[in-house]
Design an enzyme around this catalytic site. Structure first.
Site, PDB file in Angstrom:
ATOM      1  N   LYS A 105       0.819  -1.231   0.000  1.00 21.94           N
ATOM      2  CA  LYS A 105       0.000   0.000   0.000  1.00 21.94           C
ATOM      3  C   LYS A 105       0.848   1.274   0.000  1.00 21.94           C
ATOM      4  CE  LYS A 105      -4.088  -2.205   1.917  1.00 21.94           C
ATOM      5  NZ  LYS A 105      -3.513  -3.457   2.458  1.00 21.94           N
TER       6      LYS A 105
HETATM    7  O1  LIG Z   1      -9.456  -3.355   1.296  1.00 24.91           O
HETATM    8  C1  LIG Z   1      -8.566  -4.063   1.778  1.00 24.91           C
HETATM    9  C2  LIG Z   1      -7.260  -4.030   1.334  1.00 24.91           C
HETATM   10  C3  LIG Z   1      -6.356  -4.896   1.869  1.00 24.91           C
HETATM   11  N1  LIG Z   1      -6.690  -5.769   2.840  1.00 24.91           N
HETATM   12  C4  LIG Z   1      -5.648  -6.695   3.350  1.00 24.91           C
HETATM   13  O2  LIG Z   1      -6.041  -8.031   3.034  1.00 24.91           O
HETATM   14  C5  LIG Z   1      -5.760  -8.899   4.122  1.00 24.91           C
HETATM   15  C6  LIG Z   1      -7.045  -9.464   4.671  1.00 24.91           C
HETATM   16  O3  LIG Z   1      -6.802 -10.345   5.736  1.00 24.91           O
HETATM   17  P1  LIG Z   1      -7.940 -11.327   6.335  1.00 24.91           P
HETATM   18  O4  LIG Z   1      -7.237 -11.991   7.471  1.00 24.91           O
HETATM   19  O5  LIG Z   1      -8.325 -12.294   5.253  1.00 24.91           O
HETATM   20  O6  LIG Z   1      -9.062 -10.481   6.784  1.00 24.91           O
HETATM   21  C7  LIG Z   1      -4.964  -8.065   5.113  1.00 24.91           C
HETATM   22  O7  LIG Z   1      -3.604  -8.175   4.761  1.00 24.91           O
HETATM   23  C8  LIG Z   1      -5.429  -6.659   4.855  1.00 24.91           C
HETATM   24  O8  LIG Z   1      -4.462  -5.697   5.187  1.00 24.91           O
HETATM   25  C9  LIG Z   1      -7.978  -5.800   3.292  1.00 24.91           C
HETATM   26  O9  LIG Z   1      -8.337  -6.596   4.186  1.00 24.91           O
HETATM   27  N2  LIG Z   1      -8.896  -4.947   2.728  1.00 24.91           N
END
Ligand SMILES: O=c1ccn([C@@H]2O[C@H](COP(=O)(O)O)[C@@H](O)[C@H]2O)c(=O)[nH]1
Length: 305
Positions: A105
């Protein structure tokens, strides 16, 4: 790299990314005990534990999936030793022929974005030597600074044949505070989606652009609109599983060709062994639990077609 991602999704029949977001509290005791025995209860010990944990998950799942998405924050919190674990994870995943999406990001004024793009996707010259650095295949980018902040990433992607996923509509509960604001009759996320399509126009793979988008699984109505706004952009879809997104709402994120979206799950896969459903595997077999969770996720996602 977008062509490789599409090819691997077709080969595995799995539009799925495993998010490598390790937290110390997720790592089984046998791994931390061994790492601390070697390096002490130090940042180097943590680094070794993060890396061994990730390696176990990659070894158990790489034949099922096209890609992994290491989240750099989980490594940065342990400083330089944490970043060493990030770097080893990226390199190892690439050795296993996985596509690596660096969830970093980044995005800033042009000159600073250029440095971020070099560090994550490009190469740096030092005298007569050229070095690839973190060398992920894709990076996530924040578009808040506009074209100045994105163009350096696009330039490096052109040069290196790599890709981006630009934040368009994020999965978190308060994403609407800014992203849903109406501007000239349309929500901001639609303006950003339209711009993502334009940024990607001149940098096309065979069927899809090198420039993709992030749209959360938690906002399926918006996913449906955004699919049409940027038909040539792959959509990275976080928010499935731990954040409450379900397969039901995901069909509209895909194009008619059954391609165009890739769904991420991080906690739902990497700490599957902590869920009741996979508890039978036990902590020692955490990687087998992750493999079963990937098999189940692929089946769940494919059930929508
Ligand atoms: O909109 C967003 C952008 C990035 N993320 C990232 O994805 C993973 C989600 O993790 P989970 O454990 O599956 O919830 C995490 O690295 C976030 O920083 C997001 O969730 N939403």
């Amino acid at each position: 790299m977008i062509n490789k991602l599409v090819k691997k999704i077709k080969e595995t029949n799995a539009p799925v990314v495993v998010g490598l977001d390790p937290m110390l509290s997720y790592i089984p005791k046998h791994i931390t005990d061994k790492a601390y025995a070697e390096f002490g209860e130090t940042l180097e010990g943590v680094s070794e534990a993060l890396w061994q944990y990730n390696k176990g998950i990659i070894d158990a799942t790489y034949d099922l999936i096209p890609a992994v998405k290491p989240q750099i924050a989980m490594y940065e919190q342990f400083g330089i030793p944490g970043l060493v674990a990030f770097d080893k994870t990226v390199k190892y995943a690439k050795e296993k022929d996985l596509v690596v999406i660096g969830d970093v990001k980044r995005g800033d004024i042009g000159s600073t974005s250029a440095a971020y793009a070099t560090g994550h996707l490009g190469k740096v010259k030092v005298g007569n030597n050229t070095y690839s650095l973190f060398d992920e295949d894709f990076a996530t980018v924040n578009p808040y600074l506009g074209t100045d902040g994105i163009k350096p990433f696009v330039d490096v992607c052109k040069e290196e044949k790599k890709g981006l996923f630009i934040l368009v509509k994020t999965s978190n509960p308060s994403s609407g505070e800014f992203q849903d604001r109406m501007i000239d009759g349309r929500p901001l996320y639609e303006w950003v989606g339209e711009q993502v399509a334009k940024w990607g126009e001149d940098i096309m793979g065979d069927d899809y652009s090198y420039v993709g988008a992030v749209v959360g699984a938690t906002y399926p109505e918006m996913g449906k609109v955004l699919r049409k706004v940027m038909p040539k952009s792959y959509i990275l879809v976080p928010g499935y599983g731990a954040q409450g997104g379900t397969a039901d709402g995901l069909k509209p994120y895909f194009n008619e060709d059954g391609l165009g979206a890739i769904i991420n799950s991080s906690r739902g896969i990497i700490c599957a062994y902590k869920q009741d459903k996979y508890a039978k595997f036990g902590e020692a077999n955490y990687a087998d639990a992750s493999r079963q969770a990937v098999v189940d996720m692929i089946e769940d996602i494919n059930s929508i077609f």
